[in-house]
Design a protein around this motif. Structure first.
Motif, PDB file in Angstrom:
ATOM      1  N   SER A   6       7.334  -6.211   4.865  1.00  0.00           N
ATOM      2  CA  SER A   6       7.905  -4.946   4.393  1.00  0.00           C
ATOM      3  C   SER A   6       8.224  -3.988   5.540  1.00  0.00           C
ATOM      4  O   SER A   6       8.963  -3.020   5.358  1.00  0.00           O
ATOM      5  N   ALA A  51      10.952   4.482   0.613  1.00  0.00           N
ATOM      6  CA  ALA A  51       9.491   4.365   0.692  1.00  0.00           C
ATOM      7  C   ALA A  51       8.871   5.651   1.218  1.00  0.00           C
ATOM      8  O   ALA A  51       7.812   6.091   0.739  1.00  0.00           O
ATOM      9  N   ASP A  72       6.220   7.872  -0.827  1.00  0.00           N
ATOM     10  CA  ASP A  72       4.965   8.279  -0.192  1.00  0.00           C
ATOM     11  C   ASP A  72       4.771   9.791  -0.329  1.00  0.00           C
ATOM     12  O   ASP A  72       3.720  10.278  -0.782  1.00  0.00           O
ATOM     13  N   ARG A 113       0.918   3.465   3.517  1.00  0.00           N
ATOM     14  CA  ARG A 113       2.232   2.816   3.520  1.00  0.00           C
ATOM     15  C   ARG A 113       2.402   1.957   4.764  1.00  0.00           C
ATOM     16  O   ARG A 113       1.968   2.341   5.859  1.00  0.00           O
ATOM     17  N   ALA A 144       8.160  -0.645   3.614  1.00  0.00           N
ATOM     18  CA  ALA A 144       8.600  -0.474   2.229  1.00  0.00           C
ATOM     19  C   ALA A 144       7.480  -0.721   1.230  1.00  0.00           C
ATOM     20  O   ALA A 144       7.726  -0.740   0.027  1.00  0.00           O
ATOM     21  N   ARG A 145       6.279  -0.905   1.688  1.00  0.00           N
ATOM     22  CA  ARG A 145       5.120  -1.175   0.838  1.00  0.00           C
ATOM     23  C   ARG A 145       4.243   0.072   0.785  1.00  0.00           C
ATOM     24  O   ARG A 145       3.771   0.561   1.824  1.00  0.00           O
ATOM     25  N   VAL A 146       4.008   0.572  -0.422  1.00  0.00           N
ATOM     26  CA  VAL A 146       3.264   1.821  -0.624  1.00  0.00           C
ATOM     27  C   VAL A 146       2.128   1.563  -1.611  1.00  0.00           C
ATOM     28  O   VAL A 146       2.295   0.814  -2.575  1.00  0.00           O
ATOM     29  N   ILE A 164       9.583  -1.112  -2.408  1.00  0.00           N
ATOM     30  CA  ILE A 164      10.977  -0.678  -2.490  1.00  0.00           C
ATOM     31  C   ILE A 164      11.856  -1.844  -2.044  1.00  0.00           C
ATOM     32  O   ILE A 164      11.640  -2.410  -0.969  1.00  0.00           O
TER      33      ILE A 164
END
Length: 458
Positions: A269, A359, A363, A381, A384-386, A433
């Protein structure tokens, strides 16, 4: 001596959590009469009523019966549309059925699905992997679990050492050696393993993530073949690395003659080349699974020049026979076609810029909700990973991450979000995302999260 408050969880009264769970379960069922009729009591013919037992881990009263998924949206058979931020728990990180991948699959489907020989797409993939991830030699497998197993075999072969080292709270699929944890400072088999009769800690050392002195002590006797790690702990309450951690990890493994395996299956991500490329990490071995072929089961594992040379020397002297690496359906032409399309047309810098932008917006939105409601939670985060975490942060290691996990609270929030048209990962509040995700979907997620948080905090 302090006593633990058992009446609250994540700063929320347990009675309120239970009230929300009950009310949201009713709303979920009411919105899905067709699904409940067909799957409410399980699916006939499947053990436990589901095709794969993880499907029972969703906190909804019964699994969502999907009609179709496109882009960043899932529609169930009752016509409920969900903004999908789970995205197959990373398997569809670039959206459901990305058009370039769909076209590649359709094209290859008429030319053969598997034949244990390379296709023209394979000729393109080798150089693509070299350029994208920076290592010169690669192999294709079907899952990241397989890729990690095979890479660890290579590490043990070239070092002539048995032991591997993992970090508490790690996730590398179902690789046996990684199914350990620390409890009160002692290494034990991970609780809940089915049919496990071995002491997995015999050949595995485990230390806390970010604990540089403990890592140095564990490597000191130079008996560890390989350290296998994610760049960020991601599978339960995200733990980011301290600023000095990765430099120390690389220096100490080299000093000990220990190989370093970076598993980017979740942290891809971060950017087109993963966390490794963005942050200049220098692994000896590299693994990536899940989204590398746009949703088709596939994984890759690569190695440095030095490891490849050492393994070639090992191969010349080892006893002939099966290596224990590879499966019949690995490196099939359908994987090649989908992977080439994903690498060339989907995992692009432009798409990652879009993902990163939204993202950051997610956040900030989630953090504002938490602050507004004065909740003892935080957001973490990586690209794109939250994740929102129902405990104060940031977390420093896997032990803290385990302590921050609030299953009953997270389950209530999850079902409440589904009832408001939003799907997140069921296991650890993860949201992704994709290139197909739109700003309006992020806004709806933040709004739904705000509504749920306000009800809990009222």
């Amino acid at each position: 001596m302090t006593t633990r408050d058992t009446t609250t969880l994540g700063g929320i009264a347990r009675s309120r959590i239970e009230q929300m769970r009950e009310a949201e379960a009713v709303a979920f069922r009411t919105a899905r009469p067709k699904s409940e009729a067909r799957i409410g009591n399980g699916i006939e013919g499947f053990l436990g009523g589901v095709p794969m037992h993880w499907m029972k881990d969703w906190p909804t009263p019964f699994p969502i019966l999907v009609d179709q998924a496109r882009g960043a949206t899932i529609t169930d058979i009752d016509g409920n549309r969900l903004d999908d931020f789970c995205l197959g728990d990373t398997g569809s990180m670039f959206g459901h059925s990305p058009p370039p991948v769909t076209r590649a699959i359709r094209r290859q489907a008429g030319r053969g699905l598997t034949y244990m020989l390379p296709s023209d797409d394979a000729l393109a993939i080798g150089p693509l992997l070299q350029e994208r991830f920076g290592l010169p030699f690669w192999q294709i497998a079907t899952t990241a679990t397989d890729a990690n197993r095979f890479a660890l075999r290579v590490a043990r072969a070239v070092t002539a050492r048995e032991t591997v080292l993992v970090f508490n709270g790690c996730y590398h699929g179902s690789v046996d050696e990684t199914m350990v944890r620390l409890k009160a400072g002692r290494a034990i088999n991970r609780p809940g393993l089915a049919g496990e009769f071995r002491d997995l800690t015999r050949a595995t050392r485990i230390v806390e993530f970010n604990d540089i002195p403990a890592l140095e002590a564990a490597l000191k006797d130079k008996s560890v073949a390989c350290v296998i790690t994610e760049p960020v702990l991601t599978n339960s309450c995200m733990v980011l690395p301290d600023p000095r951690f990765h430099d120390a990890l690389r220096r100490q493994t080299r000093d000990a003659g220990t190989l370093l395996l970076i598993d980017e299956t979740h942290t891809i991500s971060t950017g087109p080349g993963g966390y490794t490329r963005v942050h200049g990490l220098e692994p000896d071995l590299f693994v990536l699974g899940k989204p590398i072929a746009g949703g088709i089961p596939a994984s890759i594992w690569g190695m440095s020049d030095e490891v490849a040379s050492r393994f070639a020397a090992y191969e010349r002297t080892k006893e002939p026979g099966y290596s224990g690496m590879g499966t019949t359906l690995s490196a099939n032409p359908l994987q090649f076609a989908a992977m080439r399309a994903a690498l060339e047309e989907v995992m692009t810098a432009k798409n990652y810029a879009h993902m990163e932008h939204l993202a950051r917006r997610l956040d900030a939105g989630l953090t504002a909700v938490i602050d507004r409601n004065r909740l003892p939670w935080h957001v973490a985060r990586v690209g794109a990973r939250v994740e929102f975490i129902c405990a104060p942060g940031p977390l420093k290691n896997g032990g803290e991450a385990e302590g921050a996990h609030a299953p009953e609270l997270e389950a209530a929030i999850h079902v409440a979000l589904v009832n408001r048209g939003v799907l997140i990962a069921p296991f650890h509040n993860m949201m992704l995302i994709s290139p197909a995700t739109r700003a309006a979907q992020v806004n709806r997620l933040v709004s739904a999260f705000g509504e749920v948080a306000a009800k809990l905090a009222a």
